[in-house]
Design a protein around this motif. Sequence first.
Motif, short mmCIF file in Angstrom:
data_model
loop_
_atom_site.label_atom_id
_atom_site.label_comp_id
_atom_site.label_asym_id
_atom_site.label_seq_id
_atom_site.Cartn_x
_atom_site.Cartn_y
_atom_site.Cartn_z
N GLY A 110 0.83 -1.20 0.00
CA GLY A 110 0.00 0.00 0.00
C GLY A 110 0.86 1.24 0.00
O GLY A 110 2.09 1.17 0.02
N VAL A 111 0.19 2.38 -0.04
CA VAL A 111 0.88 3.66 -0.04
C VAL A 111 0.24 4.59 0.97
O VAL A 111 -0.98 4.68 1.07
CB VAL A 111 0.89 4.30 -1.45
CG1 VAL A 111 -0.52 4.40 -2.02
CG2 VAL A 111 1.54 5.68 -1.43
N ILE A 112 1.09 5.25 1.74
CA ILE A 112 0.65 6.32 2.63
C ILE A 112 1.02 7.62 1.92
O ILE A 112 2.21 7.92 1.75
CB ILE A 112 1.33 6.22 4.01
CG1 ILE A 112 0.87 4.94 4.72
CG2 ILE A 112 0.99 7.44 4.87
CD1 ILE A 112 1.64 4.63 5.99
N LEU A 113 0.02 8.34 1.46
CA LEU A 113 0.23 9.58 0.71
C LEU A 113 0.10 10.75 1.66
O LEU A 113 -0.96 10.99 2.23
CB LEU A 113 -0.80 9.68 -0.42
CG LEU A 113 -0.75 10.94 -1.28
CD1 LEU A 113 0.55 11.00 -2.08
CD2 LEU A 113 -1.96 11.01 -2.21
N ILE A 114 1.19 11.49 1.83
CA ILE A 114 1.20 12.64 2.72
C ILE A 114 0.97 13.89 1.89
O ILE A 114 1.70 14.14 0.92
CB ILE A 114 2.51 12.73 3.50
CG1 ILE A 114 2.75 11.42 4.26
CG2 ILE A 114 2.49 13.90 4.47
CD1 ILE A 114 4.08 11.36 4.97
N VAL A 115 -0.05 14.66 2.23
CA VAL A 115 -0.41 15.83 1.44
C VAL A 115 -0.35 17.08 2.32
O VAL A 115 -0.55 17.03 3.54
CB VAL A 115 -1.81 15.67 0.82
CG1 VAL A 115 -1.89 14.39 0.01
CG2 VAL A 115 -2.91 15.68 1.88
N ARG A 116 -0.07 18.21 1.65
CA ARG A 116 0.03 19.49 2.35
C ARG A 116 -0.47 20.59 1.43
O ARG A 116 -0.27 20.52 0.20
CB ARG A 116 1.49 19.75 2.76
CG ARG A 116 1.69 20.97 3.64
CD ARG A 116 3.17 21.17 3.94
NE ARG A 116 3.41 22.23 4.92
CZ ARG A 116 4.61 22.69 5.26
NH1 ARG A 116 5.70 22.15 4.71
NH2 ARG A 116 4.74 23.65 6.14
N ASP A 117 -1.09 21.58 1.99
CA ASP A 117 -1.59 22.72 1.22
C ASP A 117 -0.45 23.29 0.36
O ASP A 117 0.61 23.64 0.89
CB ASP A 117 -2.10 23.78 2.19
CG ASP A 117 -2.87 24.90 1.52
OD1 ASP A 117 -2.47 25.33 0.42
OD2 ASP A 117 -3.87 25.38 2.10
N PRO A 118 -0.65 23.38 -0.97
CA PRO A 118 0.44 23.86 -1.82
C PRO A 118 0.86 25.29 -1.52
O PRO A 118 1.98 25.70 -1.83
CB PRO A 118 -0.12 23.72 -3.24
CG PRO A 118 -1.60 23.77 -3.06
CD PRO A 118 -1.85 23.07 -1.76
N ARG A 119 -0.01 26.06 -0.92
CA ARG A 119 0.33 27.43 -0.55
C ARG A 119 1.38 27.44 0.56
O ARG A 119 2.20 28.37 0.64
CB ARG A 119 -0.92 28.19 -0.14
CG ARG A 119 -1.90 28.42 -1.30
CD ARG A 119 -3.27 28.86 -0.84
NE ARG A 119 -3.96 27.82 -0.09
CZ ARG A 119 -5.26 27.85 0.20
NH1 ARG A 119 -6.01 28.88 -0.20
NH2 ARG A 119 -5.82 26.87 0.88
N ASP A 120 1.38 26.42 1.40
CA ASP A 120 2.43 26.28 2.40
C ASP A 120 3.67 25.61 1.82
O ASP A 120 4.80 25.93 2.19
CB ASP A 120 1.93 25.46 3.60
CG ASP A 120 1.07 26.27 4.55
OD1 ASP A 120 1.19 27.50 4.56
OD2 ASP A 120 0.28 25.65 5.28
N VAL A 121 3.44 24.66 0.90
CA VAL A 121 4.58 23.96 0.29
C VAL A 121 5.50 24.93 -0.43
O VAL A 121 6.72 24.81 -0.36
CB VAL A 121 4.08 22.87 -0.68
CG1 VAL A 121 5.25 22.30 -1.50
CG2 VAL A 121 3.38 21.75 0.07
N VAL A 122 4.93 25.92 -1.11
CA VAL A 122 5.74 26.72 -2.04
C VAL A 122 6.86 27.48 -1.32
O VAL A 122 8.00 27.51 -1.79
CB VAL A 122 4.85 27.68 -2.86
CG1 VAL A 122 4.21 28.76 -2.01
CG2 VAL A 122 5.64 28.30 -4.00
N ALA A 123 6.58 28.08 -0.18
CA ALA A 123 7.63 28.82 0.53
C ALA A 123 8.69 27.88 1.07
O ALA A 123 9.89 28.18 1.03
CB ALA A 123 7.02 29.65 1.65
N SER A 124 8.25 26.73 1.59
CA SER A 124 9.20 25.76 2.11
C SER A 124 10.08 25.21 1.01
O SER A 124 11.30 25.05 1.16
CB SER A 124 8.44 24.63 2.82
OG SER A 124 9.33 23.72 3.42
N LEU A 125 9.48 24.91 -0.15
CA LEU A 125 10.25 24.37 -1.27
C LEU A 125 11.19 25.42 -1.85
O LEU A 125 12.32 25.11 -2.24
CB LEU A 125 9.30 23.83 -2.34
CG LEU A 125 9.95 23.13 -3.53
CD1 LEU A 125 10.75 21.91 -3.08
CD2 LEU A 125 8.90 22.71 -4.56
N ALA A 126 10.74 26.67 -1.92
CA ALA A 126 11.61 27.74 -2.40
C ALA A 126 12.85 27.86 -1.52
O ALA A 126 13.99 27.99 -2.02
CB ALA A 126 10.84 29.06 -2.41
#
Length: 283
Positions: A110-126
Amino acid sequence: MKPTFWIASYPKSGNTWFRLLLANLARETPLAINDLRHDAGTASARPVFDEAIGFPSALLTHAECDRLRPRVYRALAAQAIAPRFVKTHDAWTRTDTGEPLMGGPDTAKGVILIVRDPRDVVASLAHHMDRDIDWTIAFMADPASAFCGKTDRQHHQLRQQLRGWSGFHDGWMKQDVLPIHIVRYEALQADAVATFAAALRFAKLDASADAIARAVDFARFDRVQAQERATGFGEAPPQLHRGGFFRRGLAGSWHDELSAAQTARIVAAHGRTMARLGYGLDE
């Protein structure tokens, strides 16, 4: 043979936090963050892949590596003597021969898919990629985006096709090969004990309430952030030096990190998938 589960997430969505929860589950003292399994616990780890195929993958193209990856994952799953939870930032794709890159029920249960609001992802990824917000918004909307996808250099990991934030999540949710359990980063923030316990039940992994609560405490953001400041973190990219992988760890931080125009660009690109995952577009 023991079961393998993919821990799939778009980058900077909480994969490392979830892996720290798992790693602390049977411990009496907090795990040192640099003892977190890097290679055997990562689907794109090149050293494990090279050992499995018996020669350097540097001799292969990305497509040739992809063609071999399902076979490698089957072999590793067959050899497992304990339950395995393996990190992946790979989107759900198929090889050029039509086989699912991540394999099927013979590679994982199986897969455990972890999701996060992309508006929060963008600053962290930047921050993680040492790029500005606007560049990162475009990167997250690009269906051709990838990690370690260059052809003019030897990357330390195998290529990971991301397919953009929406493409990543849509692909994993639409696949019908493996059972899937979704963990929202925001739910982990709100009630880590209950959210982690639900994921363990999905994986049919027994753990006492005390063990779960202890793991949550050991993997607290302030604890791991303090460890990173003291020792650095081996999974952090070089530009972060001895701090910054564990940056803010907040849900809703986009409110003070993005402009209205930047927020609108993200919603325009990903609104349908955001709504499917329960993220309000007018919050």
